[in-house]
Design a protein around this motif. Structure first.
Motif, PDB file in Angstrom:
ATOM      1  N   VAL A 108       0.908  -1.217   0.127  1.00  0.00           N
ATOM      2  CA  VAL A 108       0.001   0.050  -0.064  1.00  0.00           C
ATOM      3  C   VAL A 108       0.855   1.246   0.026  1.00  0.00           C
ATOM      4  O   VAL A 108       0.766   1.964  -0.860  1.00  0.00           O
ATOM      5  CB  VAL A 108      -0.869  -0.147   1.393  1.00  0.00           C
ATOM      6  CG1 VAL A 108      -1.774   1.194   1.197  1.00  0.00           C
ATOM      7  CG2 VAL A 108      -1.924  -0.974   1.082  1.00  0.00           C
ATOM      8  N   LEU A 132      -5.659  -6.360   0.845  1.00  0.00           N
ATOM      9  CA  LEU A 132      -4.814  -5.046   0.807  1.00  0.00           C
ATOM     10  C   LEU A 132      -5.663  -3.744   0.928  1.00  0.00           C
ATOM     11  O   LEU A 132      -5.279  -2.810   1.565  1.00  0.00           O
ATOM     12  CB  LEU A 132      -4.299  -5.003  -1.129  1.00  0.00           C
ATOM     13  CG  LEU A 132      -3.064  -5.829  -1.178  1.00  0.00           C
ATOM     14  CD1 LEU A 132      -2.946  -5.694  -2.728  1.00  0.00           C
ATOM     15  CD2 LEU A 132      -1.868  -5.415  -0.774  1.00  0.00           C
ATOM     16  N   ALA A 137      -5.220  -0.886   3.639  1.00  0.00           N
ATOM     17  CA  ALA A 137      -5.279   0.719   3.123  1.00  0.00           C
ATOM     18  C   ALA A 137      -6.175   1.252   4.068  1.00  0.00           C
ATOM     19  O   ALA A 137      -5.803   2.463   4.506  1.00  0.00           O
ATOM     20  CB  ALA A 137      -5.631   0.681   1.576  1.00  0.00           C
ATOM     21  N   SER A 192     -10.788   2.115  -0.152  1.00  0.00           N
ATOM     22  CA  SER A 192      -9.954   2.961   0.408  1.00  0.00           C
ATOM     23  C   SER A 192     -10.313   3.166   1.930  1.00  0.00           C
ATOM     24  O   SER A 192      -9.638   3.634   2.616  1.00  0.00           O
ATOM     25  CB  SER A 192      -9.446   4.362  -0.349  1.00  0.00           C
ATOM     26  OG  SER A 192     -10.664   5.125  -0.251  1.00  0.00           O
ATOM     27  N   THR A 232       1.271   3.906  -3.428  1.00  0.00           N
ATOM     28  CA  THR A 232       0.537   5.271  -3.166  1.00  0.00           C
ATOM     29  C   THR A 232       1.073   6.422  -2.546  1.00  0.00           C
ATOM     30  O   THR A 232       2.377   6.392  -2.205  1.00  0.00           O
ATOM     31  CB  THR A 232      -0.654   5.087  -2.242  1.00  0.00           C
ATOM     32  OG1 THR A 232      -0.153   4.601  -1.013  1.00  0.00           O
ATOM     33  CG2 THR A 232      -1.576   3.938  -2.966  1.00  0.00           C
ATOM     34  N   ALA A 250      -7.096   1.706  -4.165  1.00  0.00           N
ATOM     35  CA  ALA A 250      -6.078   2.809  -4.507  1.00  0.00           C
ATOM     36  C   ALA A 250      -6.504   3.934  -4.922  1.00  0.00           C
ATOM     37  O   ALA A 250      -5.802   5.065  -5.139  1.00  0.00           O
ATOM     38  CB  ALA A 250      -4.803   2.191  -5.163  1.00  0.00           C
TER      39      ALA A 250
END
Length: 208
Positions: A7, A101, A105, A78, A11, A46
């Protein structure tokens, strides 16, 4: 896989244009992020999708909807909408997603905004949240296989008495018979939508 490392690597910290008061770890380009993540699932977590931005804006502008209540954010991605609910005064917020994931995040993004929430790995379409007073869902009707079971789960929540709000730019698989509670022009969506400015609405699901 070290989900947190992935992550952070893919990002940077930024704010969605429609919700500038929220900070998120966001990627700039979807396909590059997907390749780098080495995941079978696209990195929905993301990006700040149009429906989620509209729903988060709606909740922040009308905090009475969630204030003091138990809130579930389904297919949270997110965690944008879940974080908005926290900032608006929700008593307890649970963010649901199936992607590990995404959960990582959500935890990172919650910390960025100094809010506390619960991140849970769960397929809400198969097991709808049964304790939330308010159920929020952004961008859950983009896929012909996902939309029907997700809408059925959300309607089940409405049937048991929960307030159910959905943010969506009227994608092809979204119901056409729902009345918009509010509409927004979401800017800078060219990296994930078909246009740079996306007209998006928030809808309330009612019992049948």
């Amino acid at each position: 896989m070290d989900e947190r490392a992935v992550v952070l690597d893919l990002t940077r910290t930024a704010s969605p244009p429609l919700v500038p008061e929220v900070r998120l770890r966001l990627a700039e380009e979807p396909f590059a992020a997907w390749t780098a993540a080495r995941s079978e699932d696209p990195p929905y977590w993301a990006f700040a999708w149009a429906g989620g931005q509209a729903l988060a804006r709606y909740v922040l502008d009308r905090p009475d909807i969630v204030a003091g209540r138990r809130v579930a954010d389904v297919a949270s991605g997110s965690g944008l909408v879940a974080i908005a609910a926290c900032l608006a005064g929700a008593r307890h917020v649970t963010a649901y997603d199936v992607d590990p994931l995404s959960l990582s995040a959500i935890v990172e993004n919650a910390a960025l905004n100094d809010v506390e929430l619960e991140a849970v790995r769960s397929d809400v379409a198969a097991s709808p949240p049964d304790a939330a007073d308010v159920v929020l869902a952004g961008d859950v009707c983009y896929d012909p296989d996902m939309a029907p079971p997700m809408l059925a789960a959300l309607r089940a929540c409405a049937e048991r008495g929960a307030t159910v709000l959905v943010g969506d730019p009227r994608r092809a698989y979204f119901p056409r018979d729902l009345h918009a509670e509010a509409e927004y022009d979401v800017p800078s969506t060219g990296n994930v939508e078909e246009r740079d400015l996306t007209r998006t609405a928030v809808f309330r699901l009612h019992t049948s």
